[in-house]
Design an enzyme around this catalytic site. Sequence first.
Site, short mmCIF file in Angstrom:
data_model
loop_
_atom_site.label_atom_id
_atom_site.label_comp_id
_atom_site.label_asym_id
_atom_site.label_seq_id
_atom_site.Cartn_x
_atom_site.Cartn_y
_atom_site.Cartn_z
N ASP A 156 -9.52 -9.27 9.37
CA ASP A 156 -8.96 -7.95 9.05
C ASP A 156 -9.91 -6.79 9.34
O ASP A 156 -9.47 -5.75 9.80
CB ASP A 156 -8.54 -7.92 7.58
CG ASP A 156 -7.65 -6.74 7.24
OD1 ASP A 156 -6.77 -6.41 8.05
OD2 ASP A 156 -7.85 -6.13 6.17
N ARG A 160 0.85 -1.19 0.00
CA ARG A 160 0.00 0.00 0.00
C ARG A 160 0.89 1.24 0.00
O ARG A 160 1.91 1.28 0.68
CB ARG A 160 -0.91 0.01 1.24
CG ARG A 160 -2.06 -0.97 1.15
CD ARG A 160 -3.00 -0.88 2.32
NE ARG A 160 -2.37 -1.32 3.54
CZ ARG A 160 -1.79 -0.54 4.45
NH1 ARG A 160 -1.79 0.77 4.28
NH2 ARG A 160 -1.23 -1.03 5.53
N THR A 204 -4.26 -12.38 11.29
CA THR A 204 -4.71 -13.62 10.64
C THR A 204 -4.37 -14.81 11.54
O THR A 204 -5.19 -15.71 11.71
CB THR A 204 -4.08 -13.75 9.24
OG1 THR A 204 -4.40 -12.55 8.51
CG2 THR A 204 -4.63 -14.95 8.49
N HIS A 230 -10.48 -1.81 11.81
CA HIS A 230 -9.40 -2.70 11.36
C HIS A 230 -9.25 -3.81 12.40
O HIS A 230 -8.28 -3.84 13.16
CB HIS A 230 -8.12 -1.87 11.23
CG HIS A 230 -7.03 -2.54 10.47
ND1 HIS A 230 -5.71 -2.18 10.58
CD2 HIS A 230 -7.04 -3.55 9.56
CE1 HIS A 230 -4.96 -2.93 9.79
NE2 HIS A 230 -5.76 -3.77 9.16
N CYS A 244 0.65 -7.70 11.98
CA CYS A 244 1.00 -7.96 13.38
C CYS A 244 0.35 -9.24 13.87
O CYS A 244 0.22 -9.45 15.08
CB CYS A 244 0.57 -6.80 14.26
SG CYS A 244 1.67 -5.40 14.16
N GLY A 245 -0.10 -10.10 12.96
CA GLY A 245 -0.60 -11.41 13.39
C GLY A 245 -2.10 -11.49 13.56
O GLY A 245 -2.59 -12.39 14.27
N SER A 248 4.39 -10.40 0.57
CA SER A 248 3.72 -11.30 -0.38
C SER A 248 2.45 -11.84 0.29
O SER A 248 2.36 -11.92 1.52
CB SER A 248 4.66 -12.43 -0.78
OG SER A 248 5.17 -13.09 0.37
N ARG A 249 1.48 -12.22 -0.54
CA ARG A 249 0.15 -12.49 0.00
C ARG A 249 -0.48 -13.74 -0.60
O ARG A 249 -0.14 -14.16 -1.71
CB ARG A 249 -0.78 -11.31 -0.33
CG ARG A 249 -0.32 -9.96 0.23
CD ARG A 249 -0.67 -9.82 1.67
NE ARG A 249 -0.28 -8.53 2.21
CZ ARG A 249 -0.98 -7.88 3.14
NH1 ARG A 249 -2.10 -8.39 3.63
NH2 ARG A 249 -0.55 -6.72 3.60
N TYR A 264 -1.74 -3.49 -6.87
CA TYR A 264 -1.44 -4.35 -5.72
C TYR A 264 -2.40 -4.15 -4.54
O TYR A 264 -2.67 -3.02 -4.12
CB TYR A 264 -0.02 -4.11 -5.23
CG TYR A 264 0.51 -5.29 -4.44
CD1 TYR A 264 1.11 -6.36 -5.10
CD2 TYR A 264 0.39 -5.36 -3.06
CE1 TYR A 264 1.57 -7.47 -4.40
CE2 TYR A 264 0.85 -6.46 -2.35
CZ TYR A 264 1.45 -7.51 -3.04
OH TYR A 264 1.90 -8.60 -2.34
N LYS A 284 -9.49 -1.71 2.03
CA LYS A 284 -9.14 -0.58 2.88
C LYS A 284 -9.91 0.68 2.47
O LYS A 284 -10.34 1.46 3.30
CB LYS A 284 -7.64 -0.31 2.81
CG LYS A 284 -6.79 -1.53 3.15
CD LYS A 284 -7.08 -2.06 4.52
CE LYS A 284 -6.15 -3.22 4.87
NZ LYS A 284 -6.43 -3.76 6.21
N SER A 286 -1.33 -3.51 10.63
CA SER A 286 -1.09 -4.44 9.53
C SER A 286 0.11 -5.34 9.82
O SER A 286 1.13 -4.88 10.34
CB SER A 286 -0.80 -3.66 8.24
OG SER A 286 -1.84 -2.75 8.00
C1 OXD Z 1 -3.15 -4.42 5.63
C2 OXD Z 1 -3.87 -5.54 5.01
O1 OXD Z 1 -2.20 -3.90 5.02
O2 OXD Z 1 -4.75 -6.09 5.68
O3 OXD Z 1 -3.53 -4.02 6.74
O4 OXD Z 1 -3.61 -5.87 3.85
MN MN Z 2 -5.22 -5.03 7.46
#
Ligand code: OXD
Ligand code: MN
Length: 620
Positions: free
Chosen positions: A313, A94, A293, A266, A290-291, A404-405, A237, A246, A288
Amino acid sequence: MSSITATPSTKPRQVSVLSDLQAPDFVSNKALLSWIQSIVDLTQPEFIHWCDGSQEEWYLITRKLINKGVLIPLDPELRPDSFLVRSDPDDVARVEDRTFICSAKKEDAGPTNNWRDPVAMMDELRDLFRGSMRGRTMYVVPFSMGPLGGPISQVGVQLTDSPYAVLNMRTMTRMGFDALKQIGENDPWVPAVHSVGFPLADDNGERVLDVVWPSNPVKYITHFPETREIWSFGSGYGGNALLSKKCFSLRIGSYMGLQEGWLAEHMLILKLTSPEGRAYHVAAAFPSACGKTNLAMLQPTIPGWKAETIGDDIAWLRPGPDGRLYAINPEAGFFGVAPGTGEATNPVAMNTVWGNTIFTNVALTDEGDVWWEGMTREVPKHLIDWRGQEWTPEEGTLAAHPNSRFTVPIQQCPTLSEEWYKNDGVPIDAIIFGGRRATNIPLVAEAYNWQHGVFIGATMSSEQTAAAEGTVGQLRRDPFAMLPFCGYNMADYWGHWLNMGEKLGDKAPKIFQVNWFRRENGKFLWPGFGDNSRVLDWICRRVDGLVEATDVAVGRIPAAGTLNLEGLDVSDHDMEKLFEIDSQMWLDEVNLTDSFFAEFGDRLPKQLTTELAGLKKRLS
Ligand code: OXD
Ligand code: MN
């Protein structure tokens, strides 16, 4: 960046009359049609594709992108219907410094947002978008955030020239004609315009070769809160391009919430069931990467507890008819950070991405599967890295980009709660604020009351991660984990939270702060992951008043013996350190908070000044 060959010989056709819109018969909303026409006129795409969300459509788009070399299919035996995508190395996160809140008045965006005058910004955007889709297909992507027709749900339409964004939107939202049908003749929707800014024809109409990851060095992620519009240019991206996430769910959503009496946050949503069978729902805000998920897919290490995932999220929270605060996860998929996700840290996520997954910027194995740092204990001997280069461990470089995602449907998550499907959402028992802090913040503390909880949220800071561009590791203020996501003046946002607390009264959830990342001599003091269930157990028991707490300067911490540490190998010294309050360090932090609050001038709610003074007094 490699070019795509197979250049068509004809000049790109321009779509320029309304009849070319080919809208489905059931679309009756004239404002929707004329908006789409106006974007067609401006961006001049060659084709229009209305996304119905069907499997056939998914098939057609994926085949097209495979042929162009954009999607690299993984071995179907290892990971069926899954793809690797490599972005341009300059388009990987981002872009917060290119993100703007274009409210009519600068003060309404506040000191934590970049602001542009909406009229001037729109003029600039029109210049950028003029002809930006030439030679490309414009996809009309209707989507619902939240269950179709649910009382907390909202609909949006994204117009985009990125088929990669379409595939991601299909996973991340309820996308297609069912969502489009929610927009009746006079219904509102959130308009979102997205272009990667790489037209396939020049000003003379001559074709230009496509590249695997089209983007533009000029990037703008812009929001017009008063008209609820989103315009995004130049990036393909993540949060820059999947405008549901977001841009809509947080930036525009937070402003809608201010106007309509709800909250767009968030936050992950987790359902916990105690050994006694009592169900709790918690919502937790972390910056973002920081765990969130991992926590959303927690596997409790203490016997008897069950954890189920509702969201990882974003949470939309609204007072329900019984006066309690109800939450939905407006999303339908995970856009999770891959590095650090593995069998040891998050086996649930690893099981979730068994197939139907788009991986972006991870490494490719010789067997045709994906790999990233932290996925397996053993590091493969050879890979193709995220840039498409040969890679061996000796290289000393990262095989996968740190941001990476994986993009995967939430319904594949083995711990998904049935309550994810609920139109009305789930009643929230506790709200948790967390961050990545090596010092100061204790493992867990309960706020004295809602106002103190809002103060804790407002004063959150965390070490910068790779989710956004910037220096990783630097401590930055991230109030409510919303620093890059609040669509209006952060001081007004705190005021809105305070008002919500008043409205909820004694039905308001309890507020807590946690920190899994405290360190001593560089070493983490708390094991984290499944053992975070010990902290959640304490939080749930506090919700029901079943355990004692001890009041300290920064909140209420577990009274001796109330945190379940059975079977855990953490020394008494480390436990003590996890809760240590160093008054001098805290007073230093108070001074920083003082300066931070001063940035908001007289828009800062008085209650926060009162809380800061109270904290200072308790520390002295
Ligand atoms: C973030 C995301 O960047 O969830 O917070 O992708
Ligand atoms: Mn997020």
